[in-house]
Write a protein that holds these residues in place. Structure first.
Motif, mmCIF file in Angstrom:
data_model
loop_
_atom_site.group_PDB
_atom_site.id
_atom_site.type_symbol
_atom_site.label_atom_id
_atom_site.label_comp_id
_atom_site.label_asym_id
_atom_site.label_seq_id
_atom_site.Cartn_x
_atom_site.Cartn_y
_atom_site.Cartn_z
ATOM 1 N N ASP A 32 0.945 -1.054 0.098
ATOM 2 C CA ASP A 32 0.064 0.097 -0.129
ATOM 3 C C ASP A 32 0.962 1.226 0.144
ATOM 4 O O ASP A 32 1.998 1.200 0.477
ATOM 5 C CB ASP A 32 -1.024 -0.101 1.140
ATOM 6 N N VAL A 33 0.469 2.191 -0.730
ATOM 7 C CA VAL A 33 1.445 3.325 -1.046
ATOM 8 C C VAL A 33 0.745 4.790 -0.701
ATOM 9 O O VAL A 33 -0.478 5.027 -0.652
ATOM 10 C CB VAL A 33 1.582 3.535 -2.290
ATOM 11 N N ILE A 34 1.599 5.702 0.029
ATOM 12 C CA ILE A 34 1.469 6.928 0.314
ATOM 13 C C ILE A 34 2.064 7.618 -0.911
ATOM 14 O O ILE A 34 3.507 7.895 -1.051
ATOM 15 C CB ILE A 34 2.030 7.609 1.488
ATOM 16 N N ILE A 35 1.285 8.510 -1.793
ATOM 17 C CA ILE A 35 1.790 9.435 -2.797
ATOM 18 C C ILE A 35 2.098 10.875 -2.294
ATOM 19 O O ILE A 35 0.920 11.234 -1.467
ATOM 20 C CB ILE A 35 0.884 9.246 -3.806
ATOM 21 N N ASN A 36 3.122 11.298 -2.681
ATOM 22 C CA ASN A 36 3.281 12.902 -2.219
ATOM 23 C C ASN A 36 3.461 13.628 -3.375
ATOM 24 O O ASN A 36 4.216 13.328 -4.420
ATOM 25 C CB ASN A 36 4.461 12.818 -1.278
ATOM 26 N N TYR A 37 3.036 14.894 -3.202
ATOM 27 C CA TYR A 37 3.456 15.986 -4.463
ATOM 28 C C TYR A 37 3.457 17.106 -3.663
ATOM 29 O O TYR A 37 3.067 17.460 -2.615
ATOM 30 C CB TYR A 37 2.353 15.783 -5.427
#
Length: 265
Positions: A32-37
């Motif tokens: 599972d992934v936490i995407i950051n921008y």
């Protein structure tokens, strides 16, 4: 291949380029992934959709890693899982001043801005994430893993600017320090890519110039290739998976041999 199933990964700067490729490959392998921008909201949602398509649970967080509150917000996104198995410190910036002899090309603020993201930001992320990284270790008995995206610039003193190269050199030594200090609960490594064909380069030149750059890189590397983000991400996954479970404190050049130069014919 679902060897990362049940793991939680946070990838900074993952809306585009290498960070996006790393996030998607993690999702494809079960994490599972936490995407950051920081600015690219549309691209971040596109990256998140690709991760969801791979079967991952995804959280998207806008945050600047140079800001302590931003780093904490990213780590807080992992709160529902109660742990963090993987931290990829990928966010980075530069100022383009390729003539390193031109000492008027960079200001004090240029240096500070670059260091704030490339060095301090990576440290702040680890500072914020340490408790959850250690929690994953306590739950599984398996060291959590941190991967810093460095650069050939930090090894060879080349690249977009003196400030960028210096920041990546600092990131490399920080990788060594923290690998020693945070063991055995957390492994810390770094990859040092050479050229990567992303908008990092494309945005600084027109299409013809970019194609010329690609041909020049192919001519300059012993493997005769110009790497793309997926190529580098494959190596990143080595460090983020159990394949490297006995590896910490390593700085790996991933540059198709650019640092070697071409053999004389």
């Amino acid at each position: 291949m679902d060897d990362l199933e049940g793991r939680v990964a946070l990838v900074t700067g993952s809306a585009t380029g290498l960070g996006r490729s790393i996030a998607i490959k993690l999702a494809e392998r079960g994490a599972d992934v936490i995407i950051n921008y920081s600015r690219s909201s549309v691209e971040a949602e596109e990256a998140a959709d690709q991760c969801r398509t791979a079967g991952a649970k995804v959280v998207v967080v806008q945050a600047n890693v140079a800001d302590q509150e931003g780093c904490q917000a990213l780590v807080d996104a992992a709160g529902p899982w109660g742990k963090l198995d993987i931290l990829a410190n990928n966010a980075g910036i530069t100022r383009h001043a390729r003539d390193h002899a031109d000492l008027n090309a960079l200001t004090k603020d240029d240096f500070l801005d670059i260091y704030e993201v490339n060095v301090v930001g990576s440290y702040l992320m680890l500072q914020a994430a340490k408790v959850l990284l250690e929690a994953a270790y306590k739950q599984t008995g398996r060291a959590s893993t941190v991967l810093n995206t460095s650069s050939i610039a930090g090894v060879k003193g080349i690249g977009s600017s003196v400030a960028y190269a210096a920041s990546k050199g600092a990131l490399n030594t920080m990788t060594l320090s923290l690998a020693r200090a945070l063991a055995p609960a957390i492994r810390v490594n770094a990859i040092c890519p050479g050229f990567i064909g992303t908008r990092w380069f494309k945005d600084t030149m027109d299409e013809d110039a970019f194609e010329k750059t690609l041909r020049g890189i192919e001519a300059a590397t012993p493997l005769a290739v110009a790497s793309g983000p997926d190529d580098i991400a494959e190596t990143a996954l080595f460090f983020l998976s159990d394949a490297s479970r006995h590896v910490t404190g390593e700085l790996l050049l991933v540059d198709a041999g650019l640092h070697l130069g071409k053999a004389r014919s």
